[in-house]
Design an enzyme around this catalytic site. Structure first.
Site, mmCIF file in Angstrom:
data_model
loop_
_atom_site.group_PDB
_atom_site.id
_atom_site.type_symbol
_atom_site.label_atom_id
_atom_site.label_comp_id
_atom_site.label_asym_id
_atom_site.label_seq_id
_atom_site.Cartn_x
_atom_site.Cartn_y
_atom_site.Cartn_z
ATOM 1 C CG ASN A 224 38.037 -22.200 117.284
ATOM 2 O OD1 ASN A 224 37.526 -23.128 117.916
ATOM 3 N ND2 ASN A 224 37.811 -22.035 115.985
ATOM 4 C CD GLU A 227 39.238 -25.291 116.152
ATOM 5 O OE1 GLU A 227 38.991 -25.123 114.941
ATOM 6 O OE2 GLU A 227 40.268 -24.833 116.708
ATOM 7 C CG ASP A 303 44.079 -19.798 108.634
ATOM 8 O OD1 ASP A 303 43.909 -20.759 109.398
ATOM 9 O OD2 ASP A 303 43.289 -19.508 107.711
#
Length: 516
Positions: A224, A227, A303
């Site tokens: 993301n 990150e 997810d």
């Protein structure tokens, strides 16, 4: 396993075909149990100025790597899950829900010294008031050893392996070493019969600190914004500036992640996919656009995205199509409260919702006027968009970036025949409209039957009229109509090797369409 080739874009039959492929996917990672407690607030407690939540409902759902496994199973994958949980009520609840969803949990280690990470969210009236995290202070070494031993047993026959590292400790020590031994790139001179199970297996890394897995050389990394910022060692700008920032640092992200392709998820700004572009020094990119609505207390859409992306790539879909499908799956769950999954039927229904979505001129004019009153910049483009290919999606993504709202006007079937010949279009205008509408970069679709889109241009008065091809503005009949009211004509990239004609010629000569 048969390899899918989807030249029709995100048709509603696609999720069903993916489920029929039933690829084997192994998920290795940190298990989390998400608790959602909801109730009413009518008073404050005496001890402190804090609201008293009278709990009326308690829901639990697998989170973290377990949520990725749940989503994969819901979309039809044969899922093997490798993780470490405690012999506590949280671990029991987690395993029960995974089993009931059809996930193979025979490789999950339950250890008495482990505390199953549980995140309790307390809410009232749709607003989360408090989150309580219960996690292990220290992950037992014996539990990690047992988990490491389980990994080689779960890998044989896997089309894909997803490494979900949430930083909770289950992917440390022997577990990490075993992942590299079994899935790392084989060194030169490695024996073909070695223990390394990589071969043609797709490795996907979804990690809070993706740089830790760079030497694994994964096929895909899915950071993301936060990150990705860690990979670059910098801070990201906010809002809409994030996507241009990612694109400007595309080469560094590829190198720092070690991945063959990186998909950066940007919440409301959608995603940006980065991959090498042949001999070009500049990486190729592909953008998707989220469909944000009213905020709800959702968790785990990332997810869902990773799961859909993985099953699509494992079944052989092109990367750009896989990312578009993953964005659609995330759109299904992001507007639901709590932690949820996207099933095959729900994804097909979502894509089916784009059928028959071509607007009439009057309906479209009303929508455009509403957008304009909100200060949004309108972009109009047109074309046949018959057999969807990479040139189309690249072009439409470029058009979207010229403004806020992208309107696509499709040539009617009769006008396509006049332009392309009696054997075109391959796909009916209703099917073409549904496929184009399903692309995340497209906001509205209409069909026009006039020789040129000039009447539509005069009705909508778009801020930008975009055209793809080897044109100049002076060559277009539409230019005068656009400039008359102060609009701008923009010519976008021409990709001749990806034209529909080229695709059809290859299908006729070889029986297969080019992959993207």
């Amino acid at each position: 396993m048969a390899r899918l080739s989807n030249q029709e874009g995100l048709a509603d039959w696609l999720p069903g075909r993916l489920a029929e492929e039933r690829p084997v996917v192994t998920v290795i990672g940190d298990s989390i149990l998400d608790g959602w407690w909801d109730g009413t607030i009518e008073r404050f407690c005496r001890e402190a100025p804090a609201p008293v939540v009278q709990v009326q409902r308690r829901d639990f759902a697998p989170g973290g790597a377990a949520n990725t496994a749940m989503n994969l199973a819901a979309m039809g994958a044969d899922v093997r899950f490798v993780s470490l949980v405690g012999e506590d009520s949280g671990g029991q609840t987690l395993l029960e829900q995974l089993r009931s969803a059809g996930v193979d949990v025979s490789h999950v280690v339950s250890h008495p010294g482990m505390t199953t990470t549980t995140k309790f969210r307390v809410s009232s009236g749709g607003q989360v008031m408090l989150r309580l995290d219960d996690a292990a202070a220290e992950v037992p070494e014996e539990g990690l050893r047992q988990m490491a031993k389980a990994i080689p047993q779960a890998l044989p026959g896997s089309s894909a392996v997803v490494v979900c590292d949430y930083g909770a400790g289950a992917l440390e020590g022997e577990v990490r070493d075993t992942i590299f031994e079994n899935l790392g790139p084989q060194s030169e001179g490695s024996e073909s019969g070695s223990a390394n199970a990589r071969q043609d297996t797709l490795v996907v890394v979804d990690a809070h600190y993706p740089g830790r897995w760079a030497e694994l050389k994964p096929g895909l990394a899915t950071p993301n914004a936060q990150e990705a910022a860690r990979l670059l060692g910098t801070e990201f700008p906010g809002g809409a500036a994030r996507c241009p920032f990612v694109e400007a640092h595309a080469d560094q992200l590829l190198r720092a992640s070690g991945a063959a392709a990186v998909v950066v998820t940007l919440d409301r700004e959608g995603t940006l996919t980065i991959r090498p572009n042949g001999d070009s020094p500049k990486p190729a990119t592909h953008r998707t656009w989220a469909r944000p609505q009213a905020e709800k207390q959702a968790s785990g859409a990332g997810d869902t995205f990773v799961a859909a992306l993985t099953i699509a790539r494992a079944a052989g879909l092109p990367l750009s199509t896989s990312v578009d499908l993953a964005q659609a799956a995330a759109d299904v769950v992001v507007h639901r409260p709590g932690t949820s999954v996207c099933t095959t039927d729900e994804l097909a229904k979502h894509l089916r919702g784009f059928a028959d979505t071509a607007l009439t001129d009057s309906e479209l004019a009303r929508h455009v006027e509403e957008h304009r009153s909100e200060g949004k910049r309108i972009v109009l483009t047109n074309g046949c968009f018959d057999v969807l290919h990479r040139g189309h999606t690249r072009y439409l993504n470029q058009a979207k970036q010229l403004g806020d709202v992208l309107v696509v006007a499709l040539n009617s079937d009769s006008s396509v025949r006049k332009l392309k010949g009696p054997d075109r279009p391959v796909n009916h205008e209703a099917d073409r409209a549904a496929v184009i509408a399903a692309l995340s970069c497209v906001d509205h679709v209409t069909v026009f039957d006039t020789p040129t889109p000039i009447p539509l241009i005069e009705l909508l008065r778009p801020d930008v009229y975009a055209k793809g091809g080897d044109y100049t503005p002076e060559m277009l009949q539409e230019t005068e109509a656009v400039e008359r009211y102060g609009g701008t004509v923009t010519i976008l990239d021409y990709v001749p090797e990806h034209s529909t004609t080229a695709v059809l010629e290859r299908i006729r000569s070889t029986g297969e369409a080019p992959q993207t």
